[in-house]
Motif scaffolding. Structure first.
Motif, PDB file in Angstrom:
ATOM      1  N   UNK A   1      26.195  30.484  49.693  1.00  0.00           N
ATOM      2  CA  UNK A   1      26.234  30.901  48.241  1.00  0.00           C
ATOM      3  C   UNK A   1      28.091  31.143  48.307  1.00  0.00           C
ATOM      4  N   UNK A   2      28.514  30.970  47.086  1.00  0.00           N
ATOM      5  CA  UNK A   2      29.910  31.409  46.777  1.00  0.00           C
ATOM      6  C   UNK A   2      30.079  32.800  46.572  1.00  0.00           C
ATOM      7  N   UNK A   3      31.115  33.636  47.154  1.00  0.00           N
ATOM      8  CA  UNK A   3      31.221  34.684  46.634  1.00  0.00           C
ATOM      9  C   UNK A   3      32.153  34.972  45.533  1.00  0.00           C
ATOM     10  N   UNK A   4      32.455  36.110  44.819  1.00  0.00           N
ATOM     11  CA  UNK A   4      33.478  36.466  43.968  1.00  0.00           C
ATOM     12  C   UNK A   4      34.395  37.058  44.581  1.00  0.00           C
ATOM     13  N   UNK A   5      35.846  36.363  44.236  1.00  0.00           N
ATOM     14  CA  UNK A   5      37.045  36.997  44.881  1.00  0.00           C
ATOM     15  C   UNK A   5      37.864  37.304  43.472  1.00  0.00           C
ATOM     16  N   UNK A   6      38.346  38.826  43.834  1.00  0.00           N
ATOM     17  CA  UNK A   6      39.279  39.202  42.846  1.00  0.00           C
ATOM     18  C   UNK A   6      40.595  39.202  43.222  1.00  0.00           C
ATOM     19  N   UNK A   7      41.443  38.510  42.560  1.00  0.00           N
ATOM     20  CA  UNK A   7      42.948  38.717  42.638  1.00  0.00           C
ATOM     21  C   UNK A   7      43.665  39.127  41.524  1.00  0.00           C
ATOM     22  N   UNK A   8      44.761  39.544  41.812  1.00  0.00           N
ATOM     23  CA  UNK A   8      45.604  40.225  40.752  1.00  0.00           C
ATOM     24  C   UNK A   8      46.631  41.363  41.291  1.00  0.00           C
ATOM     25  N   UNK A   9      47.464  41.668  40.496  1.00  0.00           N
ATOM     26  CA  UNK A   9      48.627  42.659  40.653  1.00  0.00           C
ATOM     27  C   UNK A   9      47.990  43.959  41.154  1.00  0.00           C
TER      28      UNK A   9
ATOM     29  N   UNK B   1      46.924  42.683  46.464  1.00  0.00           N
ATOM     30  CA  UNK B   1      47.850  42.090  45.666  1.00  0.00           C
ATOM     31  C   UNK B   1      48.727  40.837  46.207  1.00  0.00           C
ATOM     32  N   UNK B   2      48.921  41.116  47.449  1.00  0.00           N
ATOM     33  CA  UNK B   2      49.628  40.243  48.096  1.00  0.00           C
ATOM     34  C   UNK B   2      49.211  39.019  48.775  1.00  0.00           C
ATOM     35  N   UNK B   3      47.759  38.806  48.748  1.00  0.00           N
ATOM     36  CA  UNK B   3      46.865  37.914  49.440  1.00  0.00           C
ATOM     37  C   UNK B   3      47.319  36.392  48.848  1.00  0.00           C
ATOM     38  N   UNK B   4      47.921  36.276  47.628  1.00  0.00           N
ATOM     39  CA  UNK B   4      48.355  35.010  47.248  1.00  0.00           C
ATOM     40  C   UNK B   4      49.675  34.435  47.869  1.00  0.00           C
TER      41      UNK B   4
ATOM     42  N   UNK C   1      50.050  33.467  50.850  1.00  0.00           N
ATOM     43  CA  UNK C   1      50.115  32.343  51.959  1.00  0.00           C
ATOM     44  C   UNK C   1      48.730  31.451  51.391  1.00  0.00           C
ATOM     45  N   UNK C   2      48.967  30.042  51.685  1.00  0.00           N
ATOM     46  CA  UNK C   2      47.922  29.069  51.568  1.00  0.00           C
ATOM     47  C   UNK C   2      47.118  29.269  52.131  1.00  0.00           C
ATOM     48  N   UNK C   3      47.092  29.633  53.603  1.00  0.00           N
ATOM     49  CA  UNK C   3      45.937  29.664  54.484  1.00  0.00           C
ATOM     50  C   UNK C   3      45.057  30.854  54.105  1.00  0.00           C
ATOM     51  N   UNK C   4      45.339  31.886  53.581  1.00  0.00           N
ATOM     52  CA  UNK C   4      44.604  33.121  52.949  1.00  0.00           C
ATOM     53  C   UNK C   4      43.901  32.447  51.800  1.00  0.00           C
ATOM     54  N   UNK C   5      44.641  31.962  50.974  1.00  0.00           N
ATOM     55  CA  UNK C   5      43.879  31.464  49.686  1.00  0.00           C
ATOM     56  C   UNK C   5      43.019  30.349  49.621  1.00  0.00           C
ATOM     57  N   UNK C   6      43.339  29.289  50.643  1.00  0.00           N
ATOM     58  CA  UNK C   6      42.442  28.384  50.918  1.00  0.00           C
ATOM     59  C   UNK C   6      41.137  28.723  51.557  1.00  0.00           C
ATOM     60  N   UNK C   7      41.035  29.853  52.455  1.00  0.00           N
ATOM     61  CA  UNK C   7      39.876  30.260  52.932  1.00  0.00           C
ATOM     62  C   UNK C   7      39.293  31.062  51.800  1.00  0.00           C
ATOM     63  N   UNK C   8      39.856  31.782  51.008  1.00  0.00           N
ATOM     64  CA  UNK C   8      39.142  32.704  49.870  1.00  0.00           C
ATOM     65  C   UNK C   8      38.749  31.833  48.786  1.00  0.00           C
TER      66      UNK C   8
ATOM     67  N   UNK D   1      57.180  37.531  40.484  1.00  0.00           N
ATOM     68  CA  UNK D   1      57.104  36.526  41.469  1.00  0.00           C
ATOM     69  C   UNK D   1      55.630  36.222  41.800  1.00  0.00           C
ATOM     70  N   UNK D   2      54.930  37.131  41.370  1.00  0.00           N
ATOM     71  CA  UNK D   2      53.346  37.038  41.685  1.00  0.00           C
ATOM     72  C   UNK D   2      52.569  36.262  40.581  1.00  0.00           C
ATOM     73  N   UNK D   3      52.957  36.264  39.496  1.00  0.00           N
ATOM     74  CA  UNK D   3      52.241  35.770  38.346  1.00  0.00           C
ATOM     75  C   UNK D   3      52.021  34.257  38.590  1.00  0.00           C
ATOM     76  N   UNK D   4      52.995  33.499  38.779  1.00  0.00           N
ATOM     77  CA  UNK D   4      52.563  32.069  38.916  1.00  0.00           C
ATOM     78  C   UNK D   4      51.567  31.939  40.217  1.00  0.00           C
ATOM     79  N   UNK D   5      51.769  32.648  41.197  1.00  0.00           N
ATOM     80  CA  UNK D   5      50.756  32.455  42.411  1.00  0.00           C
ATOM     81  C   UNK D   5      49.525  32.827  41.920  1.00  0.00           C
ATOM     82  N   UNK D   6      49.212  34.004  41.255  1.00  0.00           N
ATOM     83  CA  UNK D   6      47.926  34.380  40.656  1.00  0.00           C
ATOM     84  C   UNK D   6      47.279  33.161  39.895  1.00  0.00           C
ATOM     85  N   UNK D   7      48.108  32.438  38.991  1.00  0.00           N
ATOM     86  CA  UNK D   7      47.700  31.497  38.098  1.00  0.00           C
ATOM     87  C   UNK D   7      47.365  30.190  38.949  1.00  0.00           C
TER      88      UNK D   7
END
Length: 171
Positions: free
Chosen positions: A1-9, A79-82, A84-91, A133-139
């Motif tokens: 089952x997929x999990x719910x992952x919350x990202x943001x500032x 908030x800084x999870x975004x 790196x690609x490695x982190x976000x690809x796994x999430x 800096x982060x808004x484009x990454x969150x999107x």
């Protein structure tokens, strides 16, 4: 089952919404900042101060890239999870990502303890710099963006729950 992952500032409500969302969905609530603190046996701000912003991002990335909960979870990320690609690809592999979006002015009101909050922010940068800096990454990494402005914590949690349930036929 997929999990719910919350990202943001920082200050967007990831942890607060996450707790309510976990109750609604009967999931485990996981705050990755707390898990990193436990792993390092130090406060997040202490870690950032001791090893620097870039090294903290690398530490967080390594942690997130290998993180897999053992049961259905609502995961609130730092908030800084975004960064790196490695982190976000796994999430994104283990869950559906929801970006909790708020305008800068609201984030600024909510962040009153910038020096002790544990922000991965390079010296000389401002909260506004970080936001821009982060808004484009969150999107980029969001499967779904949730506009949180003028909504209660409960309303945001219910909105995410309904979207997740509809897509994944969960709970």
């Amino acid at each position: 089952m997929k999990n719910i992952v919350l990202i943001g500032m920082p200050g967007s409500g990831k942890s607060t919404v996450g707790v309510v969302l976990a109750k609604i969905t009967q999931a485990i609530f996981v705050d990755t900042d707390i898990l990193i603190q436990q792993q390092e046996n130090k406060l997040l701000q202490t870690i950032v101060d001791e090893i620097g912003c870039d090294n903290f991002i690398n530490l967080e990335s390594a942690f997130l890239a290998g993180f897999t909960p053992d049961r259905f979870s609502v995961i609130a990320t730092g908030g800084s999870a975004v960064y790196t690609e490695a982190a976000m690809n796994n999430l994104r592999n283990i869950g559906k990502t929801f970006y909790l979006q708020l305008p800068y002015e609201e984030i600024e009101k909510r962040i009153t303890n910038i020096a002790t909050r544990g922000l991965a922010m390079a010296k000389g940068k401002t909260l506004l710099d970080l936001y821009r800096e982060r808004i484009p990454l969150y999107r980029r990494y969001a499967d779904t963006t949730i506009d949180c402005q003028n909504k209660t914590i409960e309303a945001v949690a219910v909105e995410i729950s309904n979207l997740f349930k509809k897509e994944w036929n969960a709970f």
